[in-house]
Design a protein around this motif. Sequence first.
Motif, short mmCIF file in Angstrom:
data_model
loop_
_atom_site.label_atom_id
_atom_site.label_comp_id
_atom_site.label_asym_id
_atom_site.label_seq_id
_atom_site.Cartn_x
_atom_site.Cartn_y
_atom_site.Cartn_z
N VAL A 284 86.86 36.09 84.26
CA VAL A 284 86.63 37.27 83.43
C VAL A 284 85.14 37.61 83.47
O VAL A 284 84.29 36.80 83.13
N SER A 285 84.83 38.81 83.89
CA SER A 285 83.45 39.26 84.03
C SER A 285 82.89 39.69 82.68
O SER A 285 83.55 40.41 81.92
N SER A 286 81.68 39.27 82.37
CA SER A 286 81.08 39.59 81.07
C SER A 286 80.82 41.09 80.90
O SER A 286 80.77 41.58 79.78
N GLU A 287 80.68 41.83 82.01
CA GLU A 287 80.44 43.28 81.90
C GLU A 287 81.68 44.01 81.39
O GLU A 287 81.57 45.10 80.84
N LYS A 288 82.86 43.43 81.58
CA LYS A 288 84.09 44.11 81.21
C LYS A 288 84.60 43.71 79.84
O LYS A 288 85.55 44.29 79.34
N VAL A 289 83.96 42.73 79.20
CA VAL A 289 84.39 42.27 77.89
C VAL A 289 83.56 42.97 76.82
O VAL A 289 82.33 43.00 76.90
N SER A 290 84.24 43.53 75.84
CA SER A 290 83.58 44.21 74.73
C SER A 290 83.72 43.37 73.47
O SER A 290 84.84 43.04 73.07
N VAL A 291 82.59 43.02 72.87
CA VAL A 291 82.59 42.23 71.63
C VAL A 291 82.02 43.10 70.53
O VAL A 291 80.88 43.57 70.63
N THR A 292 82.80 43.32 69.48
CA THR A 292 82.36 44.09 68.33
C THR A 292 82.29 43.16 67.13
O THR A 292 83.30 42.63 66.70
N GLY A 293 81.11 42.96 66.64
CA GLY A 293 80.93 42.10 65.47
C GLY A 293 80.36 40.77 65.87
O GLY A 293 79.83 40.63 66.95
N PRO A 294 80.45 39.83 65.01
CA PRO A 294 81.11 39.82 63.72
C PRO A 294 80.35 40.66 62.69
O PRO A 294 79.15 40.60 62.59
N VAL A 295 81.11 41.47 61.96
CA VAL A 295 80.57 42.35 60.94
C VAL A 295 80.98 41.82 59.58
O VAL A 295 82.16 41.55 59.35
N LEU A 296 80.02 41.66 58.68
CA LEU A 296 80.30 41.19 57.33
C LEU A 296 80.54 42.39 56.42
O LEU A 296 79.69 43.27 56.30
N ASN A 297 81.73 42.44 55.80
CA ASN A 297 82.08 43.53 54.90
C ASN A 297 82.95 42.97 53.78
O ASN A 297 84.01 42.40 54.05
N ASN A 298 82.52 43.12 52.55
CA ASN A 298 83.25 42.62 51.37
C ASN A 298 83.54 41.13 51.46
O ASN A 298 84.63 40.67 51.12
N GLY A 299 82.59 40.36 51.97
CA GLY A 299 82.75 38.92 52.05
C GLY A 299 83.64 38.45 53.18
O GLY A 299 84.04 37.29 53.21
N GLN A 300 83.96 39.34 54.13
CA GLN A 300 84.81 38.96 55.26
C GLN A 300 84.13 39.36 56.57
O GLN A 300 83.57 40.45 56.67
N TYR A 301 84.23 38.46 57.54
CA TYR A 301 83.74 38.75 58.88
C TYR A 301 84.88 39.32 59.71
O TYR A 301 85.99 38.78 59.71
N THR A 302 84.61 40.39 60.42
CA THR A 302 85.58 40.98 61.34
C THR A 302 85.01 40.90 62.75
O THR A 302 83.89 41.36 62.99
N LEU A 303 85.76 40.31 63.65
CA LEU A 303 85.33 40.14 65.04
C LEU A 303 86.43 40.69 65.95
O LEU A 303 87.60 40.34 65.81
N THR A 304 86.05 41.57 66.87
CA THR A 304 87.00 42.16 67.82
C THR A 304 86.51 41.92 69.24
O THR A 304 85.35 42.18 69.55
N VAL A 305 87.40 41.45 70.08
CA VAL A 305 87.13 41.24 71.50
C VAL A 305 88.18 42.02 72.28
O VAL A 305 89.37 41.92 71.98
N SER A 306 87.74 42.80 73.26
CA SER A 306 88.70 43.55 74.08
C SER A 306 88.21 43.60 75.53
O SER A 306 87.02 43.49 75.80
N MET A 307 89.19 43.76 76.41
CA MET A 307 88.91 43.86 77.85
C MET A 307 90.07 44.58 78.51
O MET A 307 91.19 44.54 78.01
N PRO A 308 89.82 45.26 79.63
CA PRO A 308 90.94 45.87 80.35
C PRO A 308 91.81 44.79 80.99
O PRO A 308 91.33 43.71 81.33
N ALA A 309 93.09 45.07 81.10
CA ALA A 309 94.02 44.10 81.68
C ALA A 309 93.64 43.77 83.12
O ALA A 309 93.88 42.66 83.59
#
Length: 128
Positions: free
Chosen positions: A73-98
């Motif tokens: 898996v190439s690092s250029e194709k992986v999208s990492v959003t977060g971790p974002v702290l909101n109301n005492g919770q961390y939200t982390l999203t990872v996505s990549m094309p199939a």
Amino acid sequence: MLKDEEGAVAVEMAFVAPVLIALLMAVFEFGLILFTYEAEQHVTWNVARQVAANRIGSSDAPTKIMEGLPKWVSSEKVSVTGPVLNNGQYTLTVSMPASAASPTAFMSHFYGEVVLSSTVVMQKEPTP
């Protein structure tokens, strides 16, 4: 009267072999995509847990995610959003094309623009 059928099996095999090989490659590639997606889900959960437990910093998350994904898996194709702290919770999203989830991309014209995405929400633990 006997017919000369010598070579008929070779001709039949020439017609059937490409279809069988393509089917085998498709199954293999689909398995690799499923394996990569499962690894993506696991590493997303694990990194979100480590951030929420104050074991690693938020800035270390993308590096840790890439370490947990398969090497193809190439690092250029992986999208990492977060971790974002909101109301005492961390939200982390990872996505990549199939197409990035398989080293072969043999059947990529069938799954086209499909995106594999994992989102994890973890409660922030208090600092000791």
